[in-house]
Design a protein around this motif. Structure first.
Motif, PDB file in Angstrom:
ATOM      1  N   ALA A   4      50.280  39.041  56.734  1.00 38.88           N
ATOM      2  CA  ALA A   4      49.428  38.280  55.826  1.00 38.88           C
ATOM      3  C   ALA A   4      48.086  38.066  56.503  1.00 38.88           C
ATOM      4  O   ALA A   4      47.992  38.051  57.722  1.00 38.88           O
ATOM      5  CB  ALA A   4      50.074  36.945  55.504  1.00 38.88           C
ATOM      6  N   VAL A   5      47.063  37.929  55.693  1.00 34.20           N
ATOM      7  CA  VAL A   5      45.735  37.656  56.230  1.00 34.20           C
ATOM      8  C   VAL A   5      45.267  36.327  55.672  1.00 34.20           C
ATOM      9  O   VAL A   5      45.888  35.764  54.775  1.00 34.20           O
ATOM     10  CB  VAL A   5      44.745  38.772  55.854  1.00 34.20           C
ATOM     11  CG1 VAL A   5      45.131  40.063  56.523  1.00 34.20           C
ATOM     12  CG2 VAL A   5      44.704  38.956  54.354  1.00 34.20           C
ATOM     13  N   ASN A 151      39.853  42.651  45.099  1.00 38.74           N
ATOM     14  CA  ASN A 151      40.741  41.496  45.035  1.00 38.74           C
ATOM     15  C   ASN A 151      42.139  41.795  45.546  1.00 38.74           C
ATOM     16  O   ASN A 151      43.049  41.015  45.321  1.00 38.74           O
ATOM     17  CB  ASN A 151      40.795  40.984  43.602  1.00 38.74           C
ATOM     18  CG  ASN A 151      39.523  40.259  43.257  1.00 38.74           C
ATOM     19  OD1 ASN A 151      39.279  39.158  43.736  1.00 38.74           O
ATOM     20  ND2 ASN A 151      38.674  40.887  42.478  1.00 38.74           N
ATOM     21  N   ARG A 152      42.295  42.921  46.211  1.00 39.29           N
ATOM     22  CA  ARG A 152      43.576  43.234  46.825  1.00 39.29           C
ATOM     23  C   ARG A 152      43.424  43.125  48.328  1.00 39.29           C
ATOM     24  O   ARG A 152      42.331  43.253  48.859  1.00 39.29           O
ATOM     25  CB  ARG A 152      43.986  44.662  46.510  1.00 39.29           C
ATOM     26  CG  ARG A 152      44.365  44.951  45.089  1.00 39.29           C
ATOM     27  CD  ARG A 152      44.696  46.418  44.995  1.00 39.29           C
ATOM     28  NE  ARG A 152      45.823  46.709  45.849  1.00 39.29           N
ATOM     29  CZ  ARG A 152      47.070  46.791  45.413  1.00 39.29           C
ATOM     30  NH1 ARG A 152      47.327  46.640  44.156  1.00 39.29           N
ATOM     31  NH2 ARG A 152      48.064  47.022  46.246  1.00 39.29           N
TER      32      ARG A 152
ATOM     33  N   ILE B 112      48.508  37.431  46.661  1.00 39.89           N
ATOM     34  CA  ILE B 112      49.089  36.112  46.476  1.00 39.89           C
ATOM     35  C   ILE B 112      48.713  35.278  47.699  1.00 39.89           C
ATOM     36  O   ILE B 112      48.878  35.708  48.832  1.00 39.89           O
ATOM     37  CB  ILE B 112      50.625  36.196  46.371  1.00 39.89           C
ATOM     38  CG1 ILE B 112      51.047  37.031  45.170  1.00 39.89           C
ATOM     39  CG2 ILE B 112      51.235  34.805  46.316  1.00 39.89           C
ATOM     40  CD1 ILE B 112      50.850  36.367  43.824  1.00 39.89           C
ATOM     41  N   GLN B 113      48.173  34.097  47.408  1.00 36.14           N
ATOM     42  CA  GLN B 113      47.713  33.252  48.505  1.00 36.14           C
ATOM     43  C   GLN B 113      48.608  32.022  48.588  1.00 36.14           C
ATOM     44  O   GLN B 113      48.847  31.357  47.582  1.00 36.14           O
ATOM     45  CB  GLN B 113      46.275  32.849  48.230  1.00 36.14           C
ATOM     46  CG  GLN B 113      45.584  32.290  49.436  1.00 36.14           C
ATOM     47  CD  GLN B 113      44.130  31.989  49.138  1.00 36.14           C
ATOM     48  OE1 GLN B 113      43.806  31.443  48.095  1.00 36.14           O
ATOM     49  NE2 GLN B 113      43.265  32.339  50.058  1.00 36.14           N
ATOM     50  N   LEU B 123      47.474  35.208  52.932  1.00 33.32           N
ATOM     51  CA  LEU B 123      47.162  36.017  51.759  1.00 33.32           C
ATOM     52  C   LEU B 123      47.838  37.365  51.924  1.00 33.32           C
ATOM     53  O   LEU B 123      47.708  37.999  52.964  1.00 33.32           O
ATOM     54  CB  LEU B 123      45.644  36.189  51.717  1.00 33.32           C
ATOM     55  CG  LEU B 123      45.019  36.890  50.548  1.00 33.32           C
ATOM     56  CD1 LEU B 123      45.298  36.153  49.269  1.00 33.32           C
ATOM     57  CD2 LEU B 123      43.533  36.969  50.767  1.00 33.32           C
ATOM     58  N   LEU B 124      48.567  37.802  50.931  1.00 29.42           N
ATOM     59  CA  LEU B 124      49.222  39.102  51.071  1.00 29.42           C
ATOM     60  C   LEU B 124      49.510  39.728  49.726  1.00 29.42           C
ATOM     61  O   LEU B 124      49.527  39.054  48.700  1.00 29.42           O
ATOM     62  CB  LEU B 124      50.519  38.977  51.886  1.00 29.42           C
ATOM     63  CG  LEU B 124      51.742  38.423  51.169  1.00 29.42           C
ATOM     64  CD1 LEU B 124      52.972  38.716  52.004  1.00 29.42           C
ATOM     65  CD2 LEU B 124      51.621  36.939  50.936  1.00 29.42           C
ATOM     66  N   ASP B 125      49.706  41.054  49.761  1.00 27.50           N
ATOM     67  CA  ASP B 125      50.124  41.789  48.567  1.00 27.50           C
ATOM     68  C   ASP B 125      51.642  41.882  48.595  1.00 27.50           C
ATOM     69  O   ASP B 125      52.209  42.331  49.586  1.00 27.50           O
ATOM     70  CB  ASP B 125      49.564  43.218  48.585  1.00 27.50           C
ATOM     71  CG  ASP B 125      48.052  43.246  48.468  1.00 27.50           C
ATOM     72  OD1 ASP B 125      47.483  42.238  48.029  1.00 27.50           O
ATOM     73  OD2 ASP B 125      47.462  44.277  48.825  1.00 27.50           O
TER      74      ASP B 125
END
Lengths: 652, 312
Positions: A4-5, A151-152, B112-113, B123-125
């Motif tokens: 995750a970022v 936005n990805r 998705i945050q 934040l990740l997909d």
């Protein structure tokens, strides 16, 4: 743990995509903007590309400020701030260039994409063709794709494409409905959009001028008939009328042309709509003779249709004509002009006309003689008449005898005037081809034509087409402009093209049909067209609520479509077994059996069997069935039904 | 956040599970959404001014795209399933990370945050077909104590960034923050036993025998050799251990204030555990009998973490 970022990254490939996209979207502006403005933009794109490899090249604040002042100066000098549209576009273009240099964060990318949308809009101010619209549409979809990518967290081209198409596909119906219902202003739109005018006929005729025009296959206008379509030979599209000649050149002359008020009117008019390509001129074309004029135009005493303003962009007008209408007015003043002769008329011409007059009893016979002369002497209908020396008409009539319609019309009108008959030259178009894929006719520059009108007492102005005497095919078949160019005689289009030729022609007609459809439904979707559409749907009295209806209908359609696209899953069918079990337990509990939530089926069954000895067998059966269904082989609908029945019928 | 106080909250079940319901999602335009709206207004004015129909069409297409984005953004959250797993204890001054498993339920959910108030979000997909994607969401820096992490904000701006949809999830899982360990010091144990006591450093010297492994025993004390000979897991015992339990006492801890003392005690617990000592903890109103191992260490540190905060 996944990677995750904390913040969305700005991807290099997206920046690259934006630079390429904007470069492509800017390209159509090459026709509209000063090269310096465009050069500034493309230099900025190049700079930004270089800065992707060498980040030190990204300009600092002071350099940007300097560049901005320079860009402003460039806009002022290049556009002169005369045309607000041009200056505004130039300003947007240089700003977009500067913005590219400034891109550091995601925010800048977003703003850049937004400016890209605006850029597309500015192009429509110069060109509203379908092809540009398609090109821009693809560009806009790609920009949306960039926005999705922004936005990805991670790029995934396929998923981005899917999301983009889902967005656009669901948006399209709403956009179309709003477009159709959004109120339009009732003003005629004339000169704001200067499109590139097509070279058409002018208001004078010199030898060779129409022949020159005939080499062009460009569309002059398109016609849609409402009701009866006149025959090819009757389709004379009347343009300017020429009165004055110096022998070889014909002009409108100096006499005053009045406006007819009211319109001539007609009993059995032919209704049609003409979509004229921009000419940059005032005059319009109408089927001979125009009797009902459209708004913002007038009919003059020549029975020519004239617009209030120069036609600088495609212009659609609906008119009506009566081919049998007789123009029966000739004032003394007009008669003077209609018999004007050039300063010098060669003796050979006078002799020829004298000979005709000696044999003729009536003016109509003089006309007949003249036509016979054209028919019987070896005249050639050609696009390459050769050079006419000295007295042009004289040498044409007696020596070369090679000419195009202006030669025949001009010389015929002159011969009539020498014979004392009032005559004039009419220029316009003749014929037209029907688009097999649409309901309209296309009249091309190669259909440009000139003919004469001769005043006969009692008959009024009579149309005489001397070209028809020389080449009767001319008014039956369109000219094949390409093949006529080098041929000795004009070559006509006989409809034999071979397989490849037919396919190509088919494609051309298809493109023409699409182009005019786009024009009719989008570009020229005026308040009038909107009203007739609303009337068609029975919504004519809801005009004021247009936006509301648009939003309601559009939203409903969007929601429907979005649901289709999204394939919203139905809530999963609930497993019936736990439900049945609970019902069974409830029944036992109702009769006083104590069942705890953690009791399994066998425990419950044993306890129930002890409490209700009468129903022991049935309880056991229910238990066995339930356990079998719940923990054994699944998917046995019938057995579930049986269990339900047993539980319902259980009497304790 | 004042808004969150009366907002609809998605509650988690006893197992920490939550599914984001359609009616618990809020959505508002972002800054970009506002700029976009302004841009569209400008474009519409231009289109009307020039009576340009392709420009009208473009404007309406972009506007419809924007309105469609509301749905798409909302849909990106709706039905998302979360499992709040909790956070590993940390020492004050360290950042705790709350572990959450995300289940996108069948479809891709990009960007998705997940975030707690006052902390950086994660934040990740979420890819389609991945049942449980573990995310560690940072918590704000906290002083010692036992906390509920508060409201988790799950949000997204996908697909076009014009709108932000969000929803609150109550994560009812404890987060334990131990006191920050102070400087090293030597606790004074019970006198008699301390003589034998191995303060020589490791305390491992006098091997006293083996006993069966009990969960919680240190891995370093397991007799791997006998394990390798298939004799099961055994823990080696040392004479120093059994003989001299070390008492770590609140009263003896250096420092004036309670917090300083707790820090010192935390340090002592860590040191004793590292030296493999048998140690007990004596706090006012709370005594932990001597023992060793990670579980004991945790219990001691926990006692220190919540010391004096029980009435909260």
């Amino acid at each position: 743990m996944t990677d995750a970022v904390t913040e969305l990254p700005i991807q290099r490939r997206l920046l690259r995509a934006v630079l390429v996209l904007l470069s492509l979207l800017m390209a159509p502006h090459a026709a509209n903007l000063h090269p310096a403005i465009l050069g500034f933009f493309y230099a900025a794109v190049g700079w930004r590309f270089a800065a992707m490899t060498f980040p030190r090249l990204i300009p600092g604040r002071w350099l940007l400020l300097t560049l901005m002042i320079g860009a402003m100066a460039l806009v002022v000098t290049a556009t002169g701030l005369v045309d607000g549209r041009v200056a505004g576009t130039a300003l947007l273009v240089v700003m977009l260039g500067l913005k590219l240099l400034e891109i550091r964060a995601r925010r800048d990318m977003h703003v850049t994409v937004f400016l890209g949308y605006f850029l597309v809009l500015t192009q429509f101010l110069y060109d509203q063709s379908l092809w540009l619209a398609l090109y821009s549409f693809i560009g806009v979809v790609a920009l949306v794709g960039v926005q999705v990518g922004l936005n990805r967290v991670k790029a995934d081209l396929r998923l981005q494409l899917n999301a983009t198409l889902a967005l656009v596909a669901a948006a399209a119906p709403l956009a179309i409905v709003v477009f159709l219902l959004f109120p339009r202003l009732h003003t005629p739109l004339w000169g704001i959009n200067t499109e590139h005018a097509v070279t058409g006929i002018s208001d004078e005729m010199s030898l060779g001028s129409i022949g020159q025009l005939s080499r062009s296959n460009a569309t002059a206008f398109r016609v849609r008939f409402f009701g009866e379509e006149p025959a090819q030979s009757a389709r004379y599209w009347r343009g300017p009328v020429l009165w004055e000649t110096d022998g070889s050149r014909w002009t409108k002359g100096r006499h005053a042309v009045r406006t007819l008020e009211p319109d001539p009117g007609s009993v059995l008019p032919i209704d049609y709509e003409i979509t004229l390509e921009p000419t940059g001129e005032y005059w319009l074309f109408g089927l001979d003779v125009v009797t009902g004029r459209p708004a913002h135009t007038y009919i003059n005493s020549n029975y020519s249709l004239v617009a209030e303003q120069r036609v600088h962009r495609r212009f659609s007008y609906r008119a009506s004509s009566d081919p049998g209408f007789v123009i029966d007015q000739l004032s003394d003043h007009e008669r003077l002009f209609a018999t004007q002769l050039p300063d010098r008329v060669s003796p050979r011409i006078r002799e020829l006309v004298d000979a005709w007059q000696r044999q003729a009893d009536a003016p109509a016979q003089v006309i007949e003689q003249a036509l016979r002369y054209f028919r019987e002497q070896p005249f050639v209908y050609t696009l390459s008449p050769g050079e006419l020396r000295g007295d042009a008409i004289d040498s044409f009539l007696f020596e070369t005898r090679r000419g195009f319609c202006e030669h025949y019309a001009g010389s015929f009108a002159l011969l009539m005037r020498v014979a004392g008959l009032p005559s004039r030259v009419v220029i316009g178009y003749q014929g037209g081809e029907k688009n097999p894929h649409a309901d309209h006719w296309v009249v091309r520059q190669s259909d440009a034509h000139a003919w004469t009108e001769v005043w006969l007492e009692g008959n009024g102005w009579v149309r005489i087409d001397p070209t028809a005497a020389v080449a009767p095919e001319r008014i039956e078949q369109p000219i094949d402009a390409g093949r006529s160019e080098d041929a000795d005689r004009v070559v006509f289009n006989t409809g034999d093209f071979g397989l490849l030729g037919s396919l190509w022609l088919n494609a051309v007609w298809m493109a023409d049909a699409i182009d005019i459809g786009w024009y009719r439904w989008v570009v020229d979707f005026t308040a009038d067209r909107q009203n007739s559409l609303l009337e068609y749907f029975g919504l004519s009295n809801t005009r004021g609520y247009g936006i509301a209806i648009a939003l309601i209908v559009g939203s409903a359609m969007t929601i429907a479509l979005v649901y289709l696209v999204a394939k919203v899953p139905r809530p999963r069918r609930q497993d019936p077994l736990p439900l049945l079990w609970r019902r069974f337990v409830a029944k036992l509990q109702h009769r006083g059996l104590k069942v705890e939530p953690w009791h399994g089926p066998d425990t419950v069954c044993a306890a129930a069997g002890a409490s209700f000895p009468n129903a022991r067998a049935e309880i056991k059966a229910i238990n066995r069935l339930y356990v079998q269904l719940r923990y054994g082989r699944r998917d046995d609908r019938q057995q579930v039904g049986a269990l339900r029945q047993r539980i319902r019928r259980l009497r304790l | 956040m004042a808004f969150a106080d009366w907002a609809r909250i998605e509650k988690t079940t006893a197992g920490g599970r939550a599914e984001i319901g359609a009616r618990r999602i809020y959505i508002l335009p972002t800054r970009y959404g506002m700029i976009y709206a302004a841009l569209l207004t400008l474009m519409l004015l231009g289109a009307i001014n020039y009576g340009n129909n392709p420009a009208h069409l473009l404007t309406f297409l972009l506007a419809a795209l924007g309105s469609n984005a509301i749905y798409q953004t909302w849909r990106n959250l709706r039905g998302l399933r979360l499992v709040c797993l909790g956070a590993e204890p940390v020492f004050a001054g360290q950042r705790a990370h709350f572990r959450i498993d995300c289940d996108p339920v069948g479809r891709e959910r990009p960007a998705i945050q997940l975030g707690f108030e006052d902390a950086e979000p994660a934040l990740l997909d979420l890819k389609a077909g991945t049942a449980d994607t573990a995310v560690s969401v940072p918590l704000p820096l906290l002083p010692r104590g036992l906390y509920q992490p508060g409201r988790l904000t799950v949000s997204t701006q996908y697909p076009v960034g014009l709108f932000r949809a969000w929803c609150y999830v109550d994560c009812e899982r404890d987060v334990l923050v131990y006191p920050q360990p102070g400087v090293a010091w030597q606790p004074v144990g019970d006198e008699g036993e301390q003589l034998d006591g191995g303060f020589e450093g490791s305390g491992n010297e006098d091997f006293a025998g083996l006993r069966g492994y009990v969960p919680g025993d240190q891995a370093s004390r397991i007799d791997w050799k006998s394990f390798a000979r298939d004799r099961g897991l055994n823990t080696r015992l040392f004479s120093g251990q059994a003989a001299s339990p070390l008492w770590i006492e609140f009263e003896q801890a250096p420092g004036g204030g309670v917090e300083e003392r707790l820090s010192a005690l935390a340090r002592a617990v860590l040191d004793a555990e590292q030296q493999g000592r048998f140690y007990g903890l004596r706090l006012p109103g709370c005594v932990l009998t001597p023992d060793a191992g990670p579980l004991h260490r945790h219990q001691c540190l926990r006692a220190l973490a919540v010391f004096g905060l029980d009435d909260d």
